[in-house]
Write a protein that holds these residues in place. Structure first.
Motif, PDB file in Angstrom:
ATOM      1  N   VAL A 106      22.146  19.444  23.669  1.00 49.12           N
ATOM      2  CA  VAL A 106      23.514  18.934  23.741  1.00 49.12           C
ATOM      3  C   VAL A 106      23.470  17.453  23.413  1.00 49.12           C
ATOM      4  N   GLN A 140      25.733  13.631  23.061  1.00 46.16           N
ATOM      5  CA  GLN A 140      26.911  12.923  23.531  1.00 46.16           C
ATOM      6  C   GLN A 140      26.961  11.561  22.842  1.00 46.16           C
ATOM      7  N   CYS A 170      27.456  20.881  22.077  1.00 46.40           N
ATOM      8  CA  CYS A 170      26.283  21.746  22.025  1.00 46.40           C
ATOM      9  C   CYS A 170      25.798  21.853  20.590  1.00 46.40           C
ATOM     10  N   TYR A 216      20.434  15.465  24.844  1.00 48.16           N
ATOM     11  CA  TYR A 216      19.930  16.115  26.053  1.00 48.16           C
ATOM     12  C   TYR A 216      19.334  17.478  25.722  1.00 48.16           C
ATOM     13  N   TRP A 262      19.182  19.493  33.485  1.00 54.92           N
ATOM     14  CA  TRP A 262      19.221  18.733  32.240  1.00 54.92           C
ATOM     15  C   TRP A 262      18.070  17.719  32.223  1.00 54.92           C
ATOM     16  N   GLY A 263      17.600  17.421  31.018  1.00 55.14           N
ATOM     17  CA  GLY A 263      16.691  16.304  30.882  1.00 55.14           C
ATOM     18  C   GLY A 263      17.442  14.989  31.100  1.00 55.14           C
TER      19      GLY A 263
END
Lengths: 117, 107
Positions: free
Chosen positions: A37, A39, A47, A95, A107-108
């Protein structure tokens, strides 16, 4: 505990490539898929695609088809995501996350990729 | 791809208020819907999965409901630590898709 640890921040020139890694621990890597994902600054979650760590099956969002490659290395429980032909609008936090039957968790920590000339 | 429309895009409320966010899918997704909280500079955190099931450790003031195309996320009594951006996400079809987010602020 279940954890995903990503590689560090990168600065790239337009047209270059970047490869982000995501090392999983605390669970059986091949029992779950990995979702990527991104951002962009001040924007929402997008995604990019999904890869099964068991079968290697991949589903890319249409927007990223042909420019993104997702892979896994089961020997090291690590997932990778490469973006080629970078543009300035690829500047974002990327991510990785575990797909828990559709629920994305955990999540990472995210990897900031900055594309700038 | 399935499109998810969240509303409102931003919301200002007082501590103790009841807050509601809606999410609409462009097709029937049954209950394949999750909600996340994201605080500035942090990765998103799963709060609710399968439309209404509270993730372990998440306070009971958070709740979710809905099925088909229309979903609701509620904070029963807003706390200062709830200031964040909230996202819905469908997993009926790949690729998974998110709503555009709702930024929640304290009035």
């Amino acid at each position: 505990q279940v954890q995903l640890v990503q590689s560090g921040a990168e600065v790239k020139r337009p047209g270059a490539s970047v490869k982000v890694s995501c090392k999983a621990s605390g669970y059986t890597f091949t029992n779950y898929a990995i979702v990527w994902v991104r951002q962009a600054p001040g924007q929402g979650l997008e995604c990019m695609g999904w890869i099964s760590a068991y079968s290697g099956n991949i589903n890319y969002a249409q927007k990223f088809q042909g420019r993104v490659t997702m892979t896994t290395d089961t020997s090291t429980s690590t997932a990778y995501m490469e973006v080629r032909r970078l543009r300035s609008d690829d500047t974002a936090v990327y991510y990785c996350a575990r797909d828990r039957q559709g629920a994305i968790d955990p999540w990472g920590q995210g990897a900031l990729v900055t594309v700038s000339s | 791809d399935i499109q998810m429309t969240q509303s409102p895009s931003s919301l200002s409320a007082s501590v103790g208020d009841r807050v509601t966010i809606t999410c609409q899918a462009t097709q029937d997704i049954s209950n394949f819907l999750n909600w996340y909280q994201q605080k500035p500079g942090k990765a998103p955190k799963l709060l609710i999965y399968d439309a209404s099931i509270l993730e372990t450790g998440v306070p009971s003031r958070f709740s979710g409901s809905g099925s088909g195309t229309d979903f609701t996320f509620t904070i029963s009594r807003l706390q200062p630590e709830d200031i964040a951006t909230y996202y819905c996400q469908q997993y009926d079809n790949l690729p998974y898709t998110f709503g555009q987010g709702t930024k929640l602020e304290i009035k």
